[in-house]
Design an enzyme around this catalytic site. Structure first.
Site, PDB file in Angstrom:
ATOM      1  N   ARG A  90     -11.678  -6.530  -2.934  1.00  0.00           N
ATOM      2  CA  ARG A  90     -10.981  -6.729  -1.670  1.00  0.00           C
ATOM      3  C   ARG A  90     -10.352  -5.441  -1.171  1.00  0.00           C
ATOM      4  NH1 ARG A  90      -5.577 -10.327  -0.512  1.00  0.00           N
ATOM      5  NH2 ARG A  90      -4.642  -8.272  -0.343  1.00  0.00           N
ATOM      6  N   CYS A  92      -7.625  -4.237   2.175  1.00  0.00           N
ATOM      7  CA  CYS A  92      -6.753  -4.718   3.245  1.00  0.00           C
ATOM      8  C   CYS A  92      -6.173  -3.507   3.963  1.00  0.00           C
ATOM      9  CB  CYS A  92      -5.632  -5.591   2.675  1.00  0.00           C
ATOM     10  SG  CYS A  92      -4.578  -6.319   3.944  1.00  0.00           S
TER      11      CYS A  92
END
Length: 113
Positions: A90, A92
């Protein structure tokens, strides 16, 4: 073979190729980042189901926040949603989103049938 699902002039909501589903960026509804994250993840679940996948099969997620000050609030919803021991790779970051009322956009890639 490349399969495009829910295709429009500008984009497809899902593109499947070689056992991988690529979802277009999803946004949610609501006044807070938590509300928008919840509805965004619900939309992602629906698209993953159409693609023959599920949250536990997500390979990668890219999350854009309008304001990184919302990071903890978004993560509280995300952490409750991701199946235990199945967190994807991930990233972000903070970005200017397509509309002023949007606080979060999430893009996922997942293994599929």
């Amino acid at each position: 073979m490349i399969e495009r699902i829910e295709t429009g002039q500008r984009m497809s909501k899902i593109v499947r190729h070689n056992g991988v589903a690529y979802l277009c960026g999803q946004v949610g509804e609501g006044a807070t980042v938590a509300e928008q994250t919840r509805t965004c993840l619900a939309r992602i679940e629906g698209l993953l189901e159409k693609a023959g996948s599920s949250p536990g099969r997500i390979l990668q997620a890219i999350i854009w926040l309008r304001d990184m000050a919302d990071f903890a609030e978004m993560n509280a919803v995300w952490d409750a949603w991701v199946p235990e021991d199945q967190a994807p790779a991930r990233a972000c970051g903070e970005a200017r989103l397509a509309r002023d009322d949007l606080k979060v956009e999430i893009i996922v890639t997942a293994a599929c049938d």
